[in-house]
Motif scaffolding. Sequence first.
Motif, PDB file in Angstrom:
ATOM      1  N   PRO B  43       0.800  -1.344  -0.064  1.00  0.00           N
ATOM      2  CA  PRO B  43       0.056  -0.268  -0.063  1.00  0.00           C
ATOM      3  C   PRO B  43       0.813   1.233  -0.013  1.00  0.00           C
ATOM      4  CG  PRO B  43      -0.733  -1.706   1.693  1.00  0.00           C
ATOM      5  CD  PRO B  43       0.691  -2.133   1.056  1.00  0.00           C
ATOM      6  N   GLN B  44       0.329   2.391  -0.860  1.00  0.00           N
ATOM      7  CA  GLN B  44       1.149   3.518  -0.657  1.00  0.00           C
ATOM      8  C   GLN B  44       0.100   4.402  -0.325  1.00  0.00           C
ATOM      9  OE1 GLN B  44       4.252   4.052  -2.104  1.00  0.00           O
ATOM     10  NE2 GLN B  44       4.317   1.921  -2.220  1.00  0.00           N
ATOM     11  N   PHE B  45       0.674   5.339   0.659  1.00  0.00           N
ATOM     12  CA  PHE B  45      -0.003   6.514   1.451  1.00  0.00           C
ATOM     13  C   PHE B  45      -0.560   7.515   0.690  1.00  0.00           C
ATOM     14  CE2 PHE B  45      -1.582   8.652   5.358  1.00  0.00           C
ATOM     15  CZ  PHE B  45      -0.804   9.900   5.051  1.00  0.00           C
ATOM     16  N   ILE B  46      -1.771   7.740   0.629  1.00  0.00           N
ATOM     17  CA  ILE B  46      -2.458   8.790   0.038  1.00  0.00           C
ATOM     18  C   ILE B  46      -2.463   9.983   0.964  1.00  0.00           C
ATOM     19  CG2 ILE B  46      -4.284   9.771  -1.649  1.00  0.00           C
ATOM     20  CD1 ILE B  46      -5.082   6.907  -1.827  1.00  0.00           C
ATOM     21  N   PHE B  47      -3.313   9.846   2.049  1.00  0.00           N
ATOM     22  CA  PHE B  47      -3.518  11.000   2.882  1.00  0.00           C
ATOM     23  C   PHE B  47      -4.163  10.707   4.117  1.00  0.00           C
ATOM     24  CE2 PHE B  47      -6.611  12.573  -0.466  1.00  0.00           C
ATOM     25  CZ  PHE B  47      -7.568  11.744  -0.038  1.00  0.00           C
ATOM     26  N   GLN B  48      -4.148  11.399   5.232  1.00  0.00           N
ATOM     27  CA  GLN B  48      -4.945  11.017   6.541  1.00  0.00           C
ATOM     28  C   GLN B  48      -5.763  12.258   6.821  1.00  0.00           C
ATOM     29  OE1 GLN B  48      -2.681  11.180  10.481  1.00  0.00           O
ATOM     30  NE2 GLN B  48      -2.830   9.116  10.122  1.00  0.00           N
ATOM     31  N   TYR B  49      -6.833  11.862   7.263  1.00  0.00           N
ATOM     32  CA  TYR B  49      -7.818  12.823   7.892  1.00  0.00           C
ATOM     33  C   TYR B  49      -8.065  12.805   9.381  1.00  0.00           C
ATOM     34  CZ  TYR B  49      -9.044  14.943   3.688  1.00  0.00           C
ATOM     35  OH  TYR B  49      -8.911  15.855   2.381  1.00  0.00           O
ATOM     36  N   TYR B  50      -8.072  13.952  10.059  1.00  0.00           N
ATOM     37  CA  TYR B  50      -8.245  14.061  11.666  1.00  0.00           C
ATOM     38  C   TYR B  50      -8.842  15.419  11.756  1.00  0.00           C
ATOM     39  CZ  TYR B  50      -7.098  14.360  16.496  1.00  0.00           C
ATOM     40  OH  TYR B  50      -7.201  14.914  17.796  1.00  0.00           O
ATOM     41  N   GLU B  51     -10.125  15.246  12.694  1.00  0.00           N
ATOM     42  CA  GLU B  51     -10.696  16.653  13.096  1.00  0.00           C
ATOM     43  C   GLU B  51     -11.133  17.238  11.613  1.00  0.00           C
ATOM     44  OE1 GLU B  51      -8.445  18.615  15.755  1.00  0.00           O
ATOM     45  OE2 GLU B  51      -9.237  17.473  17.470  1.00  0.00           O
ATOM     46  N   GLU B  52     -11.467  16.489  10.476  1.00  0.00           N
ATOM     47  CA  GLU B  52     -12.147  17.011   9.501  1.00  0.00           C
ATOM     48  C   GLU B  52     -11.110  17.764   8.558  1.00  0.00           C
ATOM     49  OE1 GLU B  52     -16.043  18.584   9.748  1.00  0.00           O
ATOM     50  OE2 GLU B  52     -16.172  18.148  11.754  1.00  0.00           O
ATOM     51  N   GLU B  53      -9.847  17.737   8.980  1.00  0.00           N
ATOM     52  CA  GLU B  53      -8.718  18.313   8.304  1.00  0.00           C
ATOM     53  C   GLU B  53      -7.996  17.357   7.888  1.00  0.00           C
ATOM     54  OE1 GLU B  53      -9.986  22.130   8.867  1.00  0.00           O
ATOM     55  OE2 GLU B  53      -8.145  21.766   7.598  1.00  0.00           O
ATOM     56  N   GLU B  54      -7.106  17.573   6.565  1.00  0.00           N
ATOM     57  CA  GLU B  54      -6.132  16.790   6.080  1.00  0.00           C
ATOM     58  C   GLU B  54      -4.781  17.037   6.758  1.00  0.00           C
ATOM     59  OE1 GLU B  54      -5.423  16.235   1.471  1.00  0.00           O
ATOM     60  OE2 GLU B  54      -3.567  16.904   2.071  1.00  0.00           O
ATOM     61  N   ARG B  55      -4.346  15.921   7.477  1.00  0.00           N
ATOM     62  CA  ARG B  55      -3.105  16.113   8.175  1.00  0.00           C
ATOM     63  C   ARG B  55      -1.876  15.847   7.697  1.00  0.00           C
ATOM     64  NH1 ARG B  55      -3.090  13.651  14.414  1.00  0.00           N
ATOM     65  NH2 ARG B  55      -3.287  11.547  13.533  1.00  0.00           N
ATOM     66  N   GLN B  56      -1.928  14.689   6.804  1.00  0.00           N
ATOM     67  CA  GLN B  56      -0.635  14.430   6.213  1.00  0.00           C
ATOM     68  C   GLN B  56      -1.098  14.075   4.745  1.00  0.00           C
ATOM     69  OE1 GLN B  56       2.025  11.635   8.244  1.00  0.00           O
ATOM     70  NE2 GLN B  56       0.743  11.470   9.990  1.00  0.00           N
ATOM     71  N   ARG B  57      -0.106  14.059   3.980  1.00  0.00           N
ATOM     72  CA  ARG B  57      -0.122  13.747   2.695  1.00  0.00           C
ATOM     73  C   ARG B  57       1.029  13.034   1.976  1.00  0.00           C
ATOM     74  NH1 ARG B  57      -4.263  15.515  -1.078  1.00  0.00           N
ATOM     75  NH2 ARG B  57      -3.891  14.883  -3.178  1.00  0.00           N
ATOM     76  N   GLY B  58       0.662  11.966   1.123  1.00  0.00           N
ATOM     77  CA  GLY B  58       1.901  11.375   0.468  1.00  0.00           C
ATOM     78  C   GLY B  58       1.798  12.083  -0.945  1.00  0.00           C
ATOM     79  N   ASN B  59       2.657  11.198  -1.617  1.00  0.00           N
ATOM     80  CA  ASN B  59       3.038  11.942  -2.965  1.00  0.00           C
ATOM     81  C   ASN B  59       2.061  11.625  -4.168  1.00  0.00           C
ATOM     82  OD1 ASN B  59       5.571  12.956  -2.093  1.00  0.00           O
ATOM     83  ND2 ASN B  59       6.468  10.755  -2.338  1.00  0.00           N
ATOM     84  N   PHE B  60       0.923  12.030  -3.931  1.00  0.00           N
ATOM     85  CA  PHE B  60      -0.386  11.808  -4.878  1.00  0.00           C
ATOM     86  C   PHE B  60      -0.679  13.203  -5.512  1.00  0.00           C
ATOM     87  CE2 PHE B  60      -1.767   7.598  -5.122  1.00  0.00           C
ATOM     88  CZ  PHE B  60      -0.806   6.961  -3.996  1.00  0.00           C
ATOM     89  N   PRO B  61      -1.026  13.375  -6.832  1.00  0.00           N
ATOM     90  CA  PRO B  61      -1.339  14.569  -7.159  1.00  0.00           C
ATOM     91  C   PRO B  61      -2.658  15.085  -6.807  1.00  0.00           C
ATOM     92  CG  PRO B  61      -1.915  12.829  -8.963  1.00  0.00           C
ATOM     93  CD  PRO B  61      -1.117  12.201  -7.632  1.00  0.00           C
ATOM     94  N   ASP B  62      -3.156  16.438  -7.057  1.00  0.00           N
ATOM     95  CA  ASP B  62      -4.320  16.919  -6.589  1.00  0.00           C
ATOM     96  C   ASP B  62      -5.498  16.441  -7.101  1.00  0.00           C
ATOM     97  OD1 ASP B  62      -2.708  20.375  -6.399  1.00  0.00           O
ATOM     98  OD2 ASP B  62      -2.444  18.736  -5.204  1.00  0.00           O
ATOM     99  N   ARG B  63      -5.489  15.521  -7.992  1.00  0.00           N
ATOM    100  CA  ARG B  63      -6.599  14.946  -8.606  1.00  0.00           C
ATOM    101  C   ARG B  63      -7.150  13.892  -7.445  1.00  0.00           C
ATOM    102  NH1 ARG B  63      -6.187  10.750 -11.555  1.00  0.00           N
ATOM    103  NH2 ARG B  63      -4.186  10.415 -11.570  1.00  0.00           N
ATOM    104  N   PHE B  64      -6.197  13.669  -6.443  1.00  0.00           N
ATOM    105  CA  PHE B  64      -6.739  12.753  -5.322  1.00  0.00           C
ATOM    106  C   PHE B  64      -7.157  13.794  -4.182  1.00  0.00           C
ATOM    107  CE2 PHE B  64      -5.738   8.589  -6.334  1.00  0.00           C
ATOM    108  CZ  PHE B  64      -5.001   8.565  -7.464  1.00  0.00           C
ATOM    109  N   SER B  65      -8.727  13.854  -3.569  1.00  0.00           N
ATOM    110  CA  SER B  65      -8.670  14.523  -2.625  1.00  0.00           C
ATOM    111  C   SER B  65      -9.731  13.975  -1.792  1.00  0.00           C
ATOM    112  CB  SER B  65      -9.786  15.950  -3.279  1.00  0.00           C
ATOM    113  OG  SER B  65     -10.817  15.466  -3.973  1.00  0.00           O
ATOM    114  N   GLY B  66      -9.891  14.592  -0.489  1.00  0.00           N
ATOM    115  CA  GLY B  66     -10.804  13.702   0.410  1.00  0.00           C
ATOM    116  C   GLY B  66     -11.487  14.680   1.460  1.00  0.00           C
TER     117      GLY B  66
END
Lengths: 114, 116
Positions: B43-66
């Motif tokens: 698995p490759q890390f995309i991003f992490q959400y905590y308290e409704e905010e993106e807290r960390q992000r991996g090396n993925f383009p802006d096409r990936f959002s959450g």
Amino acid sequence: KNQVEQSPQSLIILEGKNCTLQCNYTVSPFSNLRWYKQDTGRGPVSLTIMTFSENTKSNGRYTATLDADTKQSSLHITASQLSDSASYICVVTEIKAAGNKLTFGGGTRVLVKP
Amino acid sequence: DAGVTQSPTHLIKTRGQQVTLRCSPKSGHDTVSWYQQALGQGPQFIFQYYEEEERQRGNFPDRFSGHQFPNYSSELNVNALLLGDSALYLCASSLSRTGARIYEQYFGPGTRLTVT
């Protein structure tokens, strides 16, 4: 760049035999290391978790070892069963101010044959 | 106590389309992480959400959002799909605790996305 490298990429063993999987990492600062088992098309399931102060951890027929000095870990499977056929993934947790980050190895695919 | 659930199980899309994947965390968990796993890869890390905010992000383009909702569930959106986006998308939930040394993540079964 923090990395986790696993070997071998794949292996085939006969039912009842033992095998050992290797994991080398460069992640720092290091929080903990865990081994996951992942069946095809399913999510990973945790087998063992070790902090830097632990050398070995067992879960049934699975035994993980950790050498934090050399940054190496191994997963030993004893008396393999057909149900052990899966991918085994080594995951290292990196301590970050914004929250811990997990770095995954590429996995070792194990096939147990009768 | 339900574990991590994801929907849909499988999805087929064509290039250029947009897709939304959903994840409900394990009861009591407040943090959701998304991973992309190509066939035969880890698995490759995309991003992490905590308290409704993106807290960390991996090396993925802006096409990936959450997005993370007040009930801690999360969505992963991918725009302008490419053939290379075909993969198993895994969601993992955890509990963010200050000072916790063991950071336990529980994974969902994944969503298999095929882009044609």
